[in-house]
Design an enzyme around this catalytic site. Structure first.
Site, PDB file in Angstrom:
ATOM      1  N   LYS A  79      78.498  42.785  77.140  1.00  0.00           N
ATOM      2  CA  LYS A  79      78.197  41.364  76.575  1.00  0.00           C
ATOM      3  C   LYS A  79      78.925  40.276  77.233  1.00  0.00           C
ATOM      4  O   LYS A  79      80.353  40.514  77.548  1.00  0.00           O
ATOM      5  CB  LYS A  79      78.522  41.219  75.163  1.00  0.00           C
ATOM      6  CG  LYS A  79      78.138  39.970  74.339  1.00  0.00           C
ATOM      7  CD  LYS A  79      78.239  39.924  72.966  1.00  0.00           C
ATOM      8  CE  LYS A  79      77.734  38.733  72.141  1.00  0.00           C
ATOM      9  NZ  LYS A  79      77.849  38.640  70.840  1.00  0.00           N
ATOM     10  N   SER A 154      73.726  37.748  67.936  1.00  0.00           N
ATOM     11  CA  SER A 154      73.931  36.866  69.407  1.00  0.00           C
ATOM     12  C   SER A 154      73.961  38.110  70.362  1.00  0.00           C
ATOM     13  O   SER A 154      73.754  37.761  71.438  1.00  0.00           O
ATOM     14  CB  SER A 154      75.194  36.325  69.269  1.00  0.00           C
ATOM     15  OG  SER A 154      76.506  37.098  69.055  1.00  0.00           O
ATOM     16  N   SER A 178      76.117  40.314  64.639  1.00  0.00           N
ATOM     17  CA  SER A 178      75.907  40.017  65.919  1.00  0.00           C
ATOM     18  C   SER A 178      75.746  41.545  66.783  1.00  0.00           C
ATOM     19  O   SER A 178      74.954  41.441  67.725  1.00  0.00           O
ATOM     20  CB  SER A 178      76.600  39.139  66.794  1.00  0.00           C
ATOM     21  OG  SER A 178      76.248  37.977  66.530  1.00  0.00           O
TER      22      SER A 178
END
Ligand code: GLN
Length: 500
Positions: A79, A154, A178
């Site tokens: 990420k 997210s 997330s």
């Protein structure tokens, strides 16, 4: 022959047996990214050269007969909120465009030490604020199950990369859901470890008392293997827990839940949840009963207020954390033509560099913390947080793990909720209490909803530092589901899977 459709643990076994090299495996994933990422948009940056260099280094060590860690040579997607030395790190924001960190986050250091090959950085909601990846400043990510839908957020890029077989493993962060929410919406396994179980050093901060790094995989064992690589005490993170790492790999392999008590949270079930979601959840509970577990009902009345409290606490902490993006030290600088003072440049830069949702949260957080309102908002929210913790403690007195759906619905359409922040916030109604209490939770794919054929996730939660419990339950249920289905859930992906 390399096979991108196998699990990370199978890849690790094949690498150990020298059936193929890490360079071959890495190249095959890079090819897959080149083939499908135009549709999925999971990656913001692909580091082909760096990945192949890392892979070659692992191969050389293997040839020399050096001792390697279990995941050595297996590729991973990271990420874009974790600092990786020399590699662009944006946190999905324009304000960090072009920033290349001069250091590695602790998680990246641990991945490198374990020989895990980092393929690149994945898309995310700006500063991890969102539930759909639509808040990224760099465009949205598509759900591999249906490209007109979001993968959740997210950490949507990381989840989509794993579901689309662009990477067998990925790293996400979870502040209010997330990791678990996108895992649920893309049909993969995602884990939010106990708060403090994985170091936050080098992770761009959103809400420091809630943020937690965790693993994504296509199987429970894969998530466990990655969990053990990244977990552990770090003196560079003052909230890191100094205690032995939960033995999650052994737990994932145990395949036995006899005598375990599974608590169904009353407040996280019923009419608010899509029928197909509830259906798959109750069938999984039947499988757990058949495997020897006992189901009990527990009540957590404070959860009704958890979402509202979260949306005061998280923006409050964010408003303080994001003050560092001042255009002076690093990142974007706009309007610095020599005629303006520092404050004016700062303000022009922030106006240009922060997206709509981020600005909304900064305003909300600043307001909630302002002296006249502090007690009414932030103070009350902290009281709710205490109540949520107490409800969990009470519930864990009655059950070994707690369960609920991860999300109220399956993956929603791109654009469906992006103009309605409150509708978006509600996607995290079931995941937020876990962050508020600092405990850990897993999202396990338990089938496809009848209405739309999209994945459903079961959330399994355990007390602080007892993360092995949800791996044990998750591993057992995964095995039961696999024998029921005869093939992995991801074999049903219509558009991009290619798995026969
Ligand atoms: N959707 C929640 C938020 O926007 C949670 C995001 C997260 O876990 N990073 O804050």
């Amino acid at each position: 022959m390399t096979n991108i459709y196998s699990s990370a643990s199978e890849m690790a076994d094949s690498l150990a047996k020298k059936e193929y090299s890490s360079v071959e495996l890495t190249q095959q994933h890079l090819d897959r990214i080149a083939d499908v990422d135009g549709k999925v948009s999971a990656f913001l940056h692909v580091d082909a050269e760096g990945a192949l260099t890392q892979a070659a280094a692992v191969d050389a060590k293997r040839v020399r007969g050096e001792k390697l860690s279990p995941l050595a040579g297996v590729p991973l997607a990271l990420k874009d909120i974790l600092a990786q030395k020399g590699i662009p790190t944006t946190a999905g924001s324009k304000i960090l465009e072009g920033w290349r960190p001069p250091y590695d986050s602790t998680v990246v250091t641990k991945l490198k030490e374990a020989g895990v090959v980092i393929l690149g950085k994945t898309n995310m909601d700006e500063f991890a604020m969102g539930s759909s990846t639509e808040n990224s400043a760099y465009g949205t990510t598509q759900n591999p199950w249906d490209l007109s839908r979001t993968p959740g957020g997210s950490s949507g890029g990381s989840a989509a990369a794993v579901a689309a077989f662009e990477a067998p493993l990925a790293i996400g962060t979870d502040t209010g859901g997330s990791i678990r929410q996108p895992a649920a919406l893309t049909g993969i396994v995602g884990v939010k470890p106990t708060y403090g179980g994985v170091s936050r050093y080098g992770v761009v901060a959103y809400s420091s008392s809630l943020d937690q790094v965790g693993p994504f995989g296509r199987t429970v064992l894969d998530a466990a293997l990655l969990h053990e690589v990244i977990a552990g005490h770090d003196e560079r993170d003052s909230t890191s827990i100094n205690a032995p790492i939960p033995q999650v790999v052994a737990a994932a392999k145990r395949l036995d839940v006899k005598g375990m008590k599974i608590g169904v949270i009353k407040e996280l079930s019923g009419p608010g949840f899509q029928a197909g979601v509830s259906q798959r959840i109750s069938e999984s509970l039947e499988l757990l009963v058949a495997a020897g577990a006992e189901i009990v009902e527990v009540s957590c009345p404070s959860f009704e207020f958890a979402l509202a409290a979260y949306y005061l606490i998280a923006p409050s902490e964010a408003s303080s954390n994001l003050a560092r993006f001042d255009s002076m030290r690093y990142g974007l600088r706009v309007g610095d033509d020599g005629s303006k003072g520092a404050e004016e440049v700062m303000s022009i830069t922030r106006e240009a560099g922060f997206g709509k949702e981020v600005k909304r949260r900064i305003i909300l957080g600043t307001y909630a913390l302002s002296s006249g309102y502090y007690d009414a908002y932030y103070g009350s929210a902290q009281k709710v947080r205490t109540l949520v913790k107490q409800d969990f403690e009470k519930a864990f007195g009655q059950a070994d793990v707690l369960v609920s759906p991860v999300t109220p619905t399956t993956a929603f359409k791109i654009g469906e909720k992006s103009e309605d922040p409150v509708a978006m916030y509600l996607s995290d109604i079931a995941t937020i209490p876990v962050n508020m209490a600092g405990i850990g939770g897993m999202s396990l794919p338990v089938g496809l909803a009848d209405e739309d054929g999209l994945p459903v996730g079961l959330q399994i939660m355990a007390p602080v530092m007892q993360d092995d419990r949800f791996y044990r339950v998750g591993g057992t249920l995964e095995a039961a589901l696999l024998s029921k289905w005869g093939k992995p859930l991801l074999a049903n992906i219509p558009e991009l899977g290619g798995v026969a």
